[in-house]
Design a protein around this motif. Structure first.
Motif, short mmCIF file in Angstrom:
data_model
loop_
_atom_site.label_atom_id
_atom_site.label_comp_id
_atom_site.label_asym_id
_atom_site.label_seq_id
_atom_site.Cartn_x
_atom_site.Cartn_y
_atom_site.Cartn_z
N THR A 17 81.46 93.02 24.48
CA THR A 17 81.95 93.79 25.60
C THR A 17 81.01 94.70 26.35
O THR A 17 81.03 95.15 27.35
N SER A 18 79.98 95.42 25.49
CA SER A 18 79.03 96.15 25.80
C SER A 18 78.12 95.72 26.98
O SER A 18 77.82 94.54 26.99
N LYS A 19 77.61 96.55 28.01
CA LYS A 19 76.97 96.23 29.11
C LYS A 19 75.44 96.01 28.67
O LYS A 19 74.85 95.13 29.11
N TYR A 20 75.07 96.98 27.96
CA TYR A 20 73.57 96.88 27.48
C TYR A 20 73.32 96.85 26.03
O TYR A 20 74.37 97.36 25.47
N VAL A 21 72.20 96.74 25.58
CA VAL A 21 71.71 96.76 24.20
C VAL A 21 70.50 97.55 24.42
O VAL A 21 69.64 97.45 25.07
N HIS A 22 70.37 98.54 23.49
CA HIS A 22 68.92 98.91 23.41
C HIS A 22 68.12 98.20 22.23
O HIS A 22 68.78 98.10 20.95
N LEU A 23 66.98 97.48 22.31
CA LEU A 23 66.37 96.63 21.79
C LEU A 23 65.26 97.23 21.21
O LEU A 23 64.23 97.87 22.06
N ALA A 24 65.00 97.28 19.88
CA ALA A 24 63.91 97.81 19.44
C ALA A 24 62.87 96.66 18.71
O ALA A 24 63.32 95.90 18.00
N THR A 25 61.46 96.82 19.00
CA THR A 25 60.74 95.87 18.75
C THR A 25 59.53 96.77 17.96
O THR A 25 59.37 98.00 18.20
N CYS A 26 58.68 96.11 17.33
CA CYS A 26 57.53 96.83 16.72
C CYS A 26 56.22 95.95 16.63
O CYS A 26 56.43 94.77 16.33
N SER A 27 55.31 96.62 17.01
CA SER A 27 54.02 95.85 16.90
C SER A 27 53.47 95.52 15.43
O SER A 27 53.95 96.46 14.57
N PRO A 28 52.53 94.60 15.42
CA PRO A 28 51.70 94.69 14.05
C PRO A 28 51.19 95.85 13.59
O PRO A 28 51.10 95.86 12.21
N ASP A 29 50.98 96.77 14.37
CA ASP A 29 50.20 97.97 13.88
C ASP A 29 51.22 99.02 13.60
O ASP A 29 51.06 100.17 13.50
N CYS A 30 52.69 98.67 13.65
CA CYS A 30 53.72 99.51 13.18
C CYS A 30 53.92 100.56 14.42
O CYS A 30 54.20 101.78 13.99
N ILE A 31 53.75 100.14 15.64
CA ILE A 31 54.21 101.02 16.85
C ILE A 31 55.42 100.68 17.34
O ILE A 31 55.48 99.35 17.96
#
Length: 205
Positions: A17-31
């Motif tokens: 039921t949540s409207k949005y999600v905070h999506l966390a990704t990470c680059s190969p350089d750990c950024i």
């Protein structure tokens, strides 16, 4: 993994039921990078017909020229935060439509500017919201989901299938879902951590 078999009902309700999600990704350089996304929860019973993995997914759309998409291609491990920040229904956080607003009175605006209201007549909306928040019922938990993301081939049957479901549950996000450069991404849910307002934490694998 089917979440319905492993996750409690209150966690599933939050994801559904949540409207949005905070999506966390990470680059190969750990950024790290975080983006606010529209999404749809897909139980295994609703997955694409050729998918026999019995996994539940989070589906979202992203443009192919974004940082998050580049991160997902190179590092498919992602994390998602679900939280219904306010459960009270009476907060005036939604803007009024033009039909609900009266014609601005120039005498009540600084220097005749119809876009800016004077503070004595119109108290701070932020202050009003904070006063409401003080009396509102706030949600008692948030959930962090870890998953494995996979981009679906654009214009494939699977992509079109999930795109239609995503649009059905997020009709106001058509510009992100139907764009020419859009890619549908599915995230296999692998684990969840739930924390409540008393800092009690439960982990589900």
């Amino acid at each position: 993994m089917s979440c319905t078999e492993h996750y409690p009902g209150h966690l599933l309700d939050l994801i559904k039921t949540s409207k949005y999600v905070h999506l966390a990704t990470c680059s190969p350089d750990c950024i790290p990078s975080v983006a606010l996304m529209n999404y749809t929860y897909i139980p295994c019973s609703k997955s694409f017909r050729d998918d026999t993995s019995k996994n539940d997914y989070i589906i979202f759309a992203t443009f192919a020229d974004t940082e998050k998409y580049e991160n997902i291609v190179k590092n498919p491990n992602v994390s998602m935060l679900f939280h219904d920040w306010i459960t009270a229904n009476n907060l005036s956080v939604r803007k009024s439509t033009l039909s609900q607003s009266g014609t601005p009175d120039p005498s009540l605006t600084p220097r005749g500017n119809p876009m800016v209201a004077s503070s004595p007549t119109h108290p701070s909306k932020l202050l009003h919201l904070l006063q409401e928040l003080n009396q509102a019922e706030l949600n008692q938990m948030s959930a962090t989901i870890k998953g494995y993301a996979k981009a679906i081939t654009p214009n494939s049957e699977e992509s079109n299938y999930y795109k239609s479901l995503l649009l059905k549950t997020n009709p106001d996000a058509g510009v992100f879902i139907l764009g020419e450069n859009t890619v549908i991404v599915k995230v296999k849910i692998e684990s969840a951590k739930v924390t409540d307002s008393e800092n009690n934490t439960s982990i589900y694998n």
